[in-house]
Design a protein around this motif. Structure first.
Motif, PDB file in Angstrom:
ATOM      1  N   LEU A  32       0.836  -1.202   0.000  1.00 29.90           N
ATOM      2  CA  LEU A  32       0.000   0.000   0.000  1.00 29.90           C
ATOM      3  C   LEU A  32       0.873   1.254   0.000  1.00 29.90           C
ATOM      4  CD1 LEU A  32      -2.883   1.183   0.197  1.00 29.90           C
ATOM      5  CD2 LEU A  32      -2.633   1.099   2.684  1.00 29.90           C
ATOM      6  N   ILE A  33       1.965   1.199   0.739  1.00 30.98           N
ATOM      7  CA  ILE A  33       2.913   2.315   0.773  1.00 30.98           C
ATOM      8  C   ILE A  33       3.696   2.404  -0.537  1.00 30.98           C
ATOM      9  CG2 ILE A  33       4.990   3.210   1.910  1.00 30.98           C
ATOM     10  CD1 ILE A  33       3.990   1.835   4.485  1.00 30.98           C
ATOM     11  N   SER A  34       4.186   1.248  -1.016  1.00 29.89           N
ATOM     12  CA  SER A  34       5.041   1.254  -2.201  1.00 29.89           C
ATOM     13  C   SER A  34       4.281   1.571  -3.486  1.00 29.89           C
ATOM     14  CB  SER A  34       5.756  -0.097  -2.343  1.00 29.89           C
ATOM     15  OG  SER A  34       4.832  -1.142  -2.547  1.00 29.89           O
ATOM     16  N   ASN A  35       2.936   1.589  -3.422  1.00 32.53           N
ATOM     17  CA  ASN A  35       2.159   1.997  -4.595  1.00 32.53           C
ATOM     18  C   ASN A  35       2.555   3.397  -5.058  1.00 32.53           C
ATOM     19  OD1 ASN A  35       0.671  -0.348  -4.864  1.00 32.53           O
ATOM     20  ND2 ASN A  35      -1.019   0.376  -3.606  1.00 32.53           N
ATOM     21  N   PHE A  36       2.815   4.258  -4.099  1.00 36.89           N
ATOM     22  CA  PHE A  36       3.193   5.629  -4.448  1.00 36.89           C
ATOM     23  C   PHE A  36       4.594   5.685  -5.055  1.00 36.89           C
ATOM     24  CE2 PHE A  36      -0.017   6.093  -1.086  1.00 36.89           C
ATOM     25  CZ  PHE A  36      -0.919   6.900  -1.744  1.00 36.89           C
ATOM     26  N   ASP A  37       5.453   4.781  -4.604  1.00 38.50           N
ATOM     27  CA  ASP A  37       6.774   4.678  -5.227  1.00 38.50           C
ATOM     28  C   ASP A  37       6.629   4.271  -6.693  1.00 38.50           C
ATOM     29  OD1 ASP A  37       9.562   4.054  -5.780  1.00 38.50           O
ATOM     30  OD2 ASP A  37       9.029   1.965  -5.388  1.00 38.50           O
ATOM     31  N   THR A  38       5.695   3.358  -6.987  1.00 42.59           N
ATOM     32  CA  THR A  38       5.459   2.919  -8.361  1.00 42.59           C
ATOM     33  C   THR A  38       5.079   4.090  -9.259  1.00 42.59           C
ATOM     34  OG1 THR A  38       4.700   0.754  -7.578  1.00 42.59           O
ATOM     35  CG2 THR A  38       4.092   1.373  -9.819  1.00 42.59           C
ATOM     36  N   ILE A  39       4.198   4.947  -8.759  1.00 43.56           N
ATOM     37  CA  ILE A  39       3.748   6.103  -9.545  1.00 43.56           C
ATOM     38  C   ILE A  39       4.883   7.107  -9.722  1.00 43.56           C
ATOM     39  CG2 ILE A  39       2.147   8.052  -9.620  1.00 43.56           C
ATOM     40  CD1 ILE A  39       0.202   6.342  -7.968  1.00 43.56           C
ATOM     41  N   LEU A  40       5.505   7.486  -8.623  1.00 48.26           N
ATOM     42  CA  LEU A  40       6.531   8.532  -8.661  1.00 48.26           C
ATOM     43  C   LEU A  40       7.747   8.111  -9.474  1.00 48.26           C
ATOM     44  CD1 LEU A  40       6.383   9.627  -4.914  1.00 48.26           C
ATOM     45  CD2 LEU A  40       5.383  10.817  -6.870  1.00 48.26           C
ATOM     46  N   SER A  41       8.124   6.841  -9.386  1.00 49.79           N
ATOM     47  CA  SER A  41       9.326   6.383 -10.086  1.00 49.79           C
ATOM     48  C   SER A  41       9.065   6.119 -11.558  1.00 49.79           C
ATOM     49  CB  SER A  41       9.875   5.128  -9.414  1.00 49.79           C
ATOM     50  OG  SER A  41       8.943   4.059  -9.491  1.00 49.79           O
ATOM     51  N   LYS A  42       8.056   5.284 -11.850  1.00 52.06           N
ATOM     52  CA  LYS A  42       7.839   4.842 -13.231  1.00 52.06           C
ATOM     53  C   LYS A  42       7.136   5.890 -14.087  1.00 52.06           C
ATOM     54  CE  LYS A  42       7.886  -0.156 -12.511  1.00 52.06           C
ATOM     55  NZ  LYS A  42       8.566  -0.105 -11.232  1.00 52.06           N
TER      56      LYS A  42
END
Length: 483
Positions: free
Chosen positions: A334-344
């Motif tokens: 749930l937290i790393s979902n935002f990493d997916t958006i911001l990075s990719k």
């Protein structure tokens, strides 16, 4: 989103569902038939392959996807790049496979040595995994059909050939054969559509530098999830590795479906940004990221609250201890979902992979320090690995937000549209708790009924929450118009 993006998202979502559904069909059967030692050794071999696989790929897939997306209208340039990347891939895969086999000859037991050798085929044939050509060309229909065929053959083979507790090697053979078949079909299809061109060796070798940069970026995961599995292999209890592996598969299943909305937009976002179409870029970014969050949040939270039931249904009582790692994994994703958006969707699509790689390695070093503390204090287990990695995810997200602001890129990912989806998802707890009191824990049929009732009630509640709050994502989905 444009019609083609929606179609691609549909194909990618169906593919993700199939990648989830087929393992869910076979895994409960496998977990019950194979011995605990055999299944654990199988997972250990896969973890080692996962550690070596990034070196065999060496950033070719991600680099190829981005670069081919930019030049896809120039057929000759695409064919030249395809030839260069495939040539380098063959070299990388052969060298890495040789190193892997040398290592397993020292660390694997004689009883299960054949499992590790069979798994090496996934490394050797990874050079044929050229789906980056199809993704860049947005040919997701072919990817779906090919993957469905390979998965179907795999599932039928598992139920026909896995019969005894000591069939772990046969299971690895079937798993590896499915991967190899998928890669070979991909290569044959791409070779039919694109011809190899005569290339200059010196120019080909120049690609190693940008590939290495992408390798560092993409394979920062080695300092996260793969690092967790590596630590559990050599410093933890074997059963903890199995708990970690099963909970990762289950929690990642919900992420794969929603992340399809992210992955299919990367070629288009790269194209928009590279051709200075900023308005189209930001419009697609906002819609796709908001939809991704609105879908992933209830999936992650709902699975976390139902973790005990899901683990029981998936693997049986002997792996019920993995329910806590599954609960933690869901909230970590749930937290790393935002990493997916911001990075990719932002940093990678806009060509800021260098600063992104620095961010990931900062978080990775932080994660290594935490794992070292766990090992030295004797507190290393599946749950502690997940929690410490989640804190590294938070650090990475903070650094990403800072860099996006520093690069003067608009960041409208964190907005008020996330409040209702997040709060309503967290409120699932009370619905699931009430259902659990009415339907007791006693047997598989009761668990199936309890999970089904919880999913239906939570889905209705979530839909009503978004509807009455006039959520922009839901309205766009219902009316099929761009807001």
């Amino acid at each position: 989103m444009s019609k083609s993006i929606k179609i691609n998202a549909f194909y990618k979502s169906v593919l993700s569902v199939l990648n989830i559904l087929f393992p869910l069909i076979t895994a409960p059967y496998i977990a019950r038939v194979l011995s605990v030692d055999g299944f654990t050794e199988y997972n250990r071999a896969l973890s080692m392959v996962a550690w070596f696989s990034p070196f065999a790929v060496f950033g070719v897939y991600t680099y190829g996807l981005r670069e081919v997306s930019k030049i896809r209208n120039d057929r000759r340039a695409v064919e030249e790049l395809f030839t260069k990347l495939f040539t380098l891939s063959v070299v990388f895969s052969v060298l890495v496979t040789a190193v892997y086999l040398l290592l397993v000859s020292f660390v694997s037991s004689a009883q299960y040595w054949n499992i590790y050798v069979t798994a090496s085929s996934q490394l050797l044939f990874v050079c044929f995994a050229t789906d980056y050509m199809n993704e860049a060309g947005e040919r997701y229909g072919f990817i779906l059909l090919k993957s469905f065929f390979c998965r179907l053959v795999y599932v039928v083979s598992v139920f026909c050939l896995i019969r005894n507790a000591e069939d772990a090697w046969i299971y690895m053979l079937l798993s590896s054969s499915s991967v190899v078949l998928n890669n070979l079909l991909t290569f044959v299809y791409n070779k039919y559509n694109y011809r190899f061109r005569k290339i200059d060796l010196k120019k080909t070798l120049r690609l190693i530098k940008p590939l290495f940069i992408v390798f560092l970026l993409v394979n920062s995961s080695m300092l996260y999830t793969i690092l967790d599995r590596f630590a559990l292999i050599y410093f933890g209890d074997k059963i903890q590795l199995t708990y970690y592996h099963i909970s990762q598969i289950l929690s990642n299943s919900v992420v794969q479906i929603s992340s399809s909305l992210i992955l299919v937009t990367i070629p288009r976002l790269s194209f928009f940004w590279g051709n200075n179409k900023k308005e189209e870029y930001y419009d697609l970014l906002e819609k796709s990221s908001s939809l991704f969050s609105a879908i992933s949040m209830p999936c992650c939270v709902g699975m976390a609250y139902l973790s005990a039931d899901i683990m029981y249904l998936y693997a049986g009582e002997k792996y019920l201890g993995g329910s806590i790692p599954l609960f933690l994994f869901c909230f970590r994703y749930l937290i790393s979902n935002f990493d997916t958006i911001l990075s990719k969707q932002i940093l990678l699509a806009t060509g800021n992979e260098k600063c992104l790689s620095k961010i990931y390695y900062t978080g990775g070093i932080y994660n290594i320090l935490l794992k070292s503390i766990l090992i030295l204090t004797g507190k290393l287990n599946a749950s502690s690995c997940i929690v410490t990695t989640a804190t590294a995810d938070i650090l990475v997200i903070i650094l990403q937000v800072f860099q996006i602001h520093r690069k003067n890129i608009q960041n409208n990912v964190f907005n008020k549209n996330l409040i209702v989806p997040l709060v309503s998802s967290l409120l699932f707890f009370f619905i699931i708790k009430a259902v659990s009191l009415l339907i007791p824990y006693s047997s598989i049929p009761f668990s199936v009924i309890r999970c089904s009732v919880c999913i239906v009630l939570c889905a209705v509640f979530y839909f009503l929450a978004l509807f009455f709050s006039k959520n922009k994502v839901l309205l766009h989905f219902i009316h099929g118009v761009e807001k």
